[in-house]
Write a protein that holds these residues in place. Structure first.
Motif, short mmCIF file in Angstrom:
data_model
loop_
_atom_site.label_atom_id
_atom_site.label_comp_id
_atom_site.label_asym_id
_atom_site.label_seq_id
_atom_site.Cartn_x
_atom_site.Cartn_y
_atom_site.Cartn_z
N CYS A 112 44.71 37.25 -3.32
CA CYS A 112 43.46 37.08 -3.74
C CYS A 112 42.48 38.46 -3.59
O CYS A 112 41.88 38.60 -4.69
CB CYS A 112 42.86 36.25 -2.79
N ALA A 113 42.82 39.05 -2.86
CA ALA A 113 42.22 40.43 -2.66
C ALA A 113 42.49 41.21 -3.81
O ALA A 113 41.83 42.14 -4.26
CB ALA A 113 42.35 41.16 -1.37
N LEU A 114 43.85 41.20 -4.25
CA LEU A 114 44.22 42.05 -5.39
C LEU A 114 43.42 41.77 -6.75
O LEU A 114 43.19 42.54 -7.76
CB LEU A 114 45.65 41.86 -5.59
N ASN A 115 42.72 40.59 -6.81
CA ASN A 115 42.11 40.17 -7.84
C ASN A 115 40.61 40.43 -7.59
O ASN A 115 39.72 39.81 -8.10
CB ASN A 115 42.08 38.67 -8.26
N HIS A 116 40.34 41.19 -6.75
CA HIS A 116 38.86 41.60 -6.36
C HIS A 116 38.03 40.73 -5.92
O HIS A 116 37.01 40.75 -6.17
CB HIS A 116 38.30 42.36 -7.51
N GLU A 117 38.76 39.66 -4.93
CA GLU A 117 38.06 38.95 -4.42
C GLU A 117 37.42 39.27 -2.96
O GLU A 117 38.14 39.45 -2.26
CB GLU A 117 38.76 37.30 -4.27
N ASP A 118 36.11 39.51 -3.10
CA ASP A 118 35.39 40.11 -1.92
C ASP A 118 35.85 39.34 -0.62
O ASP A 118 35.75 39.77 0.68
CB ASP A 118 34.16 40.20 -2.25
N ARG A 119 35.76 37.96 -0.56
CA ARG A 119 35.84 37.26 0.37
C ARG A 119 37.08 37.49 1.18
O ARG A 119 37.29 37.29 2.38
CB ARG A 119 35.70 35.72 -0.09
N ALA A 120 38.30 37.52 0.20
CA ALA A 120 39.62 37.82 0.86
C ALA A 120 39.53 39.05 1.65
O ALA A 120 40.27 39.16 2.74
CB ALA A 120 40.68 37.86 -0.34
N LEU A 121 39.09 40.26 1.08
CA LEU A 121 38.84 41.39 1.91
C LEU A 121 38.17 41.31 3.10
O LEU A 121 38.65 41.69 4.10
CB LEU A 121 38.06 42.36 1.14
#
Length: 199
Positions: free
Chosen positions: A16-25
């Protein structure tokens, strides 16, 4: 055991974070406080793999975490910063990061000077998002540093940051709302109707 599940969550969030999803980060960084070392280590490894695409966000977020009163979180943030920074910067600020890792809580001025030394650019949207994220943190010390950093590195009335802060005035805890409103008041003109109406 539960900690194994949390460790697997850290790995799963990578996609998810690889797709630039801030919530995952954001969820990944919250796992840096996990009481189990294996979970923290897997989280750090996952975050480091994401660094090339989100370096400014991560550096600014991790820098705010240095203000935490939680020694485990400060140690993790210091270690990760030393790993993520270019070799010359890691060497230049090695003493500062080692000090926080060993238990010292830096002043807001020290952290802002550190960020200044890393050449964080005023108005850098990705960097500022890292500070905005920290306004949701449970620690008042982290939120306070994020507020000061936003004041130092935002342009007055910067649209994207003003809107990001206004959106956080709802569905947050009362302490987070107060600090977000304070941050907003510091980066807008006195007569900025957006902030007046929101607050």
């Amino acid at each position: 055991p539960d900690w194994c599940v949390r460790r697997e969550v850290a790995v799963a969030l990578r996609t998810c974070a690889l797709n630039h999803e801030d919530r995952a980060l954001q969820k990944l960084l919250s796992l840096l406080e996990d009481p189990v070392q294996e979970v923290r280590n897997e989280t750090a490894k996952t975050v480091e793999e994401l660094a090339p695409g989100r370096l400014n966000w991560l550096v600014c977020s991790l820098s705010c975490l240095l203000a935490s009163t939680n020694p485990i979180l400060r140690s993790m943030a210091s270690t990760m910063l030393a790993t993520l920074l270019p070799e010359t910067a890691a060497s230049e600020f090695g003493e500062f990061l080692a000090s926080t890792k060993q238990g010292n809580i830096p002043s807001h001025a020290d952290v802002i000077s550190f960020l200044d030394g890393l050449a964080v650019q005023p108005g850098d949207e990705e960097a500022l998002k890292g500070f905005v994220y920290c306004l949701d943190h449970h620690s008042s010390q982290v939120r306070g540093l994020a507020t000061d950093a936003l004041k130092c590195f935002s342009h007055v009335g910067q649209d994207n940051i003003v809107h990001a802060l206004i959106s956080r005035l709802q569905n947050r805890g009362p302490d987070q709302i107060v600090d977000t409103a304070l941050a907003l008041s510091r980066i807008v003109e006195l007569n900025d109707e957006r902030a007046v109406k929101a607050i």
